[in-house]
Design a protein around this motif. Structure first.
Motif, PDB file in Angstrom:
ATOM      1  N   GLY A  26       0.826  -1.198   0.000  1.00  0.00           N
ATOM      2  CA  GLY A  26       0.000   0.000   0.000  1.00  0.00           C
ATOM      3  C   GLY A  26       0.861   1.249   0.000  1.00  0.00           C
ATOM      4  N   PRO A  27       0.227   2.420  -0.117  1.00  0.00           N
ATOM      5  CA  PRO A  27       0.981   3.658  -0.270  1.00  0.00           C
ATOM      6  C   PRO A  27       1.603   4.192   1.011  1.00  0.00           C
TER       7      PRO A  27
ATOM      8  N   THR B 297       6.534  12.856   1.169  1.00  0.00           N
ATOM      9  CA  THR B 297       5.598  12.605   2.263  1.00  0.00           C
ATOM     10  C   THR B 297       4.556  11.589   1.816  1.00  0.00           C
ATOM     11  N   THR B 298       4.202  10.682   2.714  1.00  0.00           N
ATOM     12  CA  THR B 298       3.062   9.795   2.493  1.00  0.00           C
ATOM     13  C   THR B 298       2.505   9.417   3.860  1.00  0.00           C
ATOM     14  N   GLY B 299       1.210   9.215   3.936  1.00  0.00           N
ATOM     15  CA  GLY B 299       0.629   8.869   5.229  1.00  0.00           C
ATOM     16  C   GLY B 299      -0.882   8.956   5.208  1.00  0.00           C
ATOM     17  N   VAL B 300      -1.458   8.912   6.404  1.00  0.00           N
ATOM     18  CA  VAL B 300      -2.906   8.957   6.573  1.00  0.00           C
ATOM     19  C   VAL B 300      -3.260  10.219   7.358  1.00  0.00           C
ATOM     20  N   ALA B 301      -3.871  11.180   6.671  1.00  0.00           N
ATOM     21  CA  ALA B 301      -4.248  12.432   7.326  1.00  0.00           C
ATOM     22  C   ALA B 301      -5.609  12.336   8.004  1.00  0.00           C
ATOM     23  N   GLY B 302      -6.420  11.376   7.599  1.00  0.00           N
ATOM     24  CA  GLY B 302      -7.737  11.216   8.194  1.00  0.00           C
ATOM     25  C   GLY B 302      -8.814  11.807   7.305  1.00  0.00           C
ATOM     26  N   PRO B 303     -10.031  11.784   7.719  1.00  0.00           N
ATOM     27  CA  PRO B 303     -10.459  11.467   9.090  1.00  0.00           C
ATOM     28  C   PRO B 303     -10.575   9.978   9.403  1.00  0.00           C
ATOM     29  N   GLU B 304     -10.472   9.107   8.395  1.00  0.00           N
ATOM     30  CA  GLU B 304     -10.622   7.671   8.626  1.00  0.00           C
ATOM     31  C   GLU B 304      -9.299   6.953   8.379  1.00  0.00           C
TER      32      GLU B 304
ATOM     33  N   GLY C 208      -6.032  -0.180   6.839  1.00  0.00           N
ATOM     34  CA  GLY C 208      -5.594  -0.687   8.137  1.00  0.00           C
ATOM     35  C   GLY C 208      -4.535   0.158   8.826  1.00  0.00           C
ATOM     36  N   LYS C 209      -4.167   1.280   8.221  1.00  0.00           N
ATOM     37  CA  LYS C 209      -3.161   2.172   8.820  1.00  0.00           C
ATOM     38  C   LYS C 209      -3.885   3.285   9.573  1.00  0.00           C
TER      39      LYS C 209
ATOM     40  N   VAL D 133      14.443   7.617   6.027  1.00  0.00           N
ATOM     41  CA  VAL D 133      12.992   7.667   6.189  1.00  0.00           C
ATOM     42  C   VAL D 133      12.705   7.810   7.680  1.00  0.00           C
ATOM     43  N   ARG D 134      11.728   8.639   7.995  1.00  0.00           N
ATOM     44  CA  ARG D 134      11.333   8.814   9.396  1.00  0.00           C
ATOM     45  C   ARG D 134       9.842   8.551   9.535  1.00  0.00           C
ATOM     46  N   GLN D 135       9.491   7.740  10.518  1.00  0.00           N
ATOM     47  CA  GLN D 135       8.084   7.484  10.825  1.00  0.00           C
ATOM     48  C   GLN D 135       7.597   8.509  11.832  1.00  0.00           C
ATOM     49  N   LEU D 136       6.421   9.055  11.573  1.00  0.00           N
ATOM     50  CA  LEU D 136       5.783   9.998  12.486  1.00  0.00           C
ATOM     51  C   LEU D 136       4.458   9.413  12.934  1.00  0.00           C
ATOM     52  N   ASP D 137       4.154   9.586  14.190  1.00  0.00           N
ATOM     53  CA  ASP D 137       2.848   9.200  14.726  1.00  0.00           C
ATOM     54  C   ASP D 137       2.219  10.477  15.271  1.00  0.00           C
ATOM     55  N   LEU D 138       1.419  11.130  14.440  1.00  0.00           N
ATOM     56  CA  LEU D 138       0.929  12.475  14.725  1.00  0.00           C
ATOM     57  C   LEU D 138      -0.489  12.441  15.274  1.00  0.00           C
ATOM     58  N   ASP D 139      -0.747  13.325  16.235  1.00  0.00           N
ATOM     59  CA  ASP D 139      -2.080  13.487  16.798  1.00  0.00           C
ATOM     60  C   ASP D 139      -2.739  14.696  16.149  1.00  0.00           C
ATOM     61  N   GLY D 140      -4.024  14.834  16.398  1.00  0.00           N
ATOM     62  CA  GLY D 140      -4.736  16.013  15.925  1.00  0.00           C
ATOM     63  C   GLY D 140      -5.538  15.733  14.675  1.00  0.00           C
TER      64      GLY D 140
END
Length: 197
Positions: A86-87, A112-119, A123-124, A141-148
């Motif tokens: 997956g991406p 940059t790639t990731g899940v901005a939300g809202p869903e 599975g990520k 590469v750096r993994q970020l676990d962002l809140d908000g």
């Protein structure tokens, strides 16, 4: 509006000393260029860079590859990697950075790639982001676990991507300085040795 030292400014607008200003200045000093490849940030990374005065000698261009298939078609991410993982994946982030760098003919690539939300996506979880940089001496590469919320995740991804690039440029500067010092001391030793023969 974001508050910054008691004054209001539009969200995402650059300040002197901002990560974008820092990397543009550093790359200008090094006479090197930058390209971007973005998924979840959708052009915000490029926008934060091009708002800096004097960027035209540094920034080559970028790709906004929001759709998964465009990551392969435009940025050169292996289709089998996207199909398998997956991406939102660290290797995809690395391939995006390298693809942007190669496609735009730049010294450095930033992605940059990731899940901005809202869903969640595939599975990520929301807030899982990967930022990646590639340059003359490899990449990271750096993994970020962002809140908000969605906007915060996207703006934080931009900031962290630029911060990662800044760290890699600083490391390259330090390596260059060490190499120059080593060359100078070797030359001095050679000169001193020649006088004792």
């Amino acid at each position: 509006m974001e508050r910054d030292e008691g004054r209001e400014r539009p969200a995402g607008s650059p300040e002197v000393g901002s990560p974008a200003a820092g990397v543009v200045h550093s790359l200008s000093q090094r006479h090197e260029t930058l390209a971007t490849a973005e998924s979840l940030t959708g052009g915000l990374l490029a926008a934060s860079i091009v708002e800096i005065a004097g960027v035209s000698d540094v920034y080559r261009g970028g790709l906004v590859v929001y759709a998964t298939e465009l990551k392969s078609e435009l940025a050169g991410v292996p289709a089998e990697l996207l199909a398998e993982r997956g991406p939102v994946d660290p290797d995809v982030a690395a391939a995006l950075a390298e693809g942007g760098r190669q496609r735009c003919g730049a010294d450095w690539g930033l992605a940059t790639t990731g899940v901005a939300g809202p869903e969640p996506q595939d599975g990520k979880p929301v807030g899982l982001v990967y930022v990646a940089v590639t340059g003359p001496d490899g990449g990271e590469v750096r993994q970020l676990d962002l809140d908000g919320g969605r906007d915060h995740v996207r703006s934080a991804a931009v900031t962290e991507a630029l911060r990662l690039l800044g760290e890699r440029i600083h490391a390259a500067d330090a390596a260059d300085a060490a190499e120059a010092a080593g060359t100078a001391s070797a030359a001095a030793a050679g000169t001193a040795g020649a006088g004792r023969r």
